[in-house]
Design a protein around this motif. Structure first.
Motif, short mmCIF file in Angstrom:
data_model
loop_
_atom_site.label_atom_id
_atom_site.label_comp_id
_atom_site.label_asym_id
_atom_site.label_seq_id
_atom_site.Cartn_x
_atom_site.Cartn_y
_atom_site.Cartn_z
N LEU A 5 46.87 42.93 30.76
CA LEU A 5 48.18 42.57 32.27
C LEU A 5 46.44 41.39 32.50
CD1 LEU A 5 48.50 43.03 35.27
CD2 LEU A 5 46.67 44.05 35.57
N ILE A 6 47.39 40.17 32.64
CA ILE A 6 46.79 39.04 33.54
C ILE A 6 47.47 39.03 35.60
CG2 ILE A 6 45.62 37.25 31.21
CD1 ILE A 6 47.79 36.37 32.20
N CYS A 7 45.99 39.39 36.06
CA CYS A 7 47.17 38.91 37.86
C CYS A 7 46.08 38.05 38.10
CB CYS A 7 47.17 40.35 38.06
SG CYS A 7 47.76 40.58 39.96
N HIS A 8 46.73 37.42 39.32
CA HIS A 8 46.28 36.58 40.33
C HIS A 8 46.43 36.84 41.61
CE1 HIS A 8 44.68 32.72 42.50
NE2 HIS A 8 46.31 32.98 43.30
N LEU A 9 45.46 37.73 42.19
CA LEU A 9 45.53 38.30 43.63
C LEU A 9 44.56 37.21 44.49
CD1 LEU A 9 45.94 41.66 44.83
CD2 LEU A 9 43.35 41.71 44.00
N PHE A 10 45.91 36.84 45.57
CA PHE A 10 45.08 36.19 46.91
C PHE A 10 44.89 37.56 48.22
CE2 PHE A 10 45.52 33.81 50.92
CZ PHE A 10 44.89 33.42 51.32
N GLY A 80 43.22 29.61 33.15
CA GLY A 80 41.86 30.41 32.96
C GLY A 80 42.63 31.97 31.90
N LEU A 81 43.66 32.86 32.88
CA LEU A 81 44.13 33.67 32.97
C LEU A 81 44.46 34.02 31.25
CD1 LEU A 81 45.61 34.87 36.63
CD2 LEU A 81 43.57 35.92 35.03
N LEU A 82 45.98 32.70 31.35
CA LEU A 82 46.50 32.35 29.97
C LEU A 82 45.62 32.22 28.44
CD1 LEU A 82 49.74 32.22 28.46
CD2 LEU A 82 49.38 29.54 28.94
N ASN A 83 44.12 31.87 28.95
CA ASN A 83 43.36 31.20 27.78
C ASN A 83 42.87 33.00 27.31
OD1 ASN A 83 43.11 29.30 26.23
ND2 ASN A 83 40.70 28.96 27.19
N ALA A 84 42.86 33.70 28.58
CA ALA A 84 41.34 34.67 28.11
C ALA A 84 42.56 35.45 27.26
CB ALA A 84 41.01 34.94 29.15
N VAL A 85 44.07 35.42 27.22
CA VAL A 85 44.46 36.40 27.12
C VAL A 85 45.84 35.81 25.37
CG1 VAL A 85 44.70 38.20 28.28
CG2 VAL A 85 46.80 36.38 28.38
N ILE A 86 45.43 34.41 25.40
CA ILE A 86 46.41 34.02 24.15
C ILE A 86 46.48 34.11 22.92
CG2 ILE A 86 45.46 31.82 23.93
CD1 ILE A 86 47.69 32.13 24.44
N ASN A 87 45.47 34.95 22.05
CA ASN A 87 44.86 34.94 20.89
C ASN A 87 45.54 36.99 21.22
OD1 ASN A 87 45.30 32.62 19.67
ND2 ASN A 87 43.38 32.90 20.13
#
Length: 187
Positions: A5-10, A80-87
């Motif tokens: 899971l990757i999520c952007h929360l405001f 940054g979120l994408l980079n954290a899970v790209i692999n």
């Protein structure tokens, strides 16, 4: 298959609608058995990091507290979120606190509810789609907009990080998340 899971929360306090995202994720916490990374945009009028952590309760995740960018919105944190899970192995779900600046009765809240339902309540269907496609989401909008032929309207989607072939095409701008799926499906 591992599910990340990757999520952007405001977490805007005046509307409190960000809590709907928290409720949807907590209600389906067993679905995410891989990485859980949540970028939280903090600024004037938002909940504090402690209030956000309290709202998530026992939902384990890595929280990245970042300054709210009123120009880029979720585009500020997506690279940054994408980079954290790209692999990462398996598949990854991306979502954000849709309509966080709108009141509870705004149509964006129902839209978010539908996207959570379609993306998270049919894991078998999602897995089937991702066997032959690098990305799966509920609302593809076909029109020339944002310099692409189509985009992911609503920006809730699953993807296979190891199948992504355009990591370098993620530009931090307000619409980068909506455009990014298009780049994954171009051949």
């Amino acid at each position: 298959m591992q599910r990340n899971l990757i999520c952007h929360l405001f977490p805007l306090k005046s509307t409190g609608t960000w809590l709907r995202t928290v409720q949807h994720l907590r209600a389906r916490s067993e679905l995410f058995d891989g990485q859980r990374i949540i970028s939280v945009a903090i600024g004037p009028g938002t909940a504090t990091p402690e209030e956000v952590a309290e709202a998530f309760g026992d939902f384990e995740a890595v929280f990245r507290f970042v300054p709210n960018d009123e120009t880029l919105w979720e585009g500020a944190s997506f690279p940054g979120l994408l980079n954290a899970v790209i692999n990462a192995p398996g598949i990854t779900f991306y979502c954000h606190s849709k309509g966080a600046s709108h009141p509870v009765e705004h149509v964006s809240q129902r839209w978010a509810d539908v996207m959570f339902h379609l993306c998270l309540d049919y894991p078998g269907g999602v897995s089937e789609v991702l066997e032959c496609s690098p990305i799966a989401g509920p609302f593809m909008r076909i029109e020339m907009r944002m310099h692409v032929d189509w985009h992911d309207s609503g920006t809730f989607f699953w993807f296979r990080p190891t199948a992504c072939h355009s990591r370098e095409m993620v530009l931090s701008d307000r619409n980068c998340v909506e455009r990014w799926p298009t780049y994954q499906c171009h051949h």
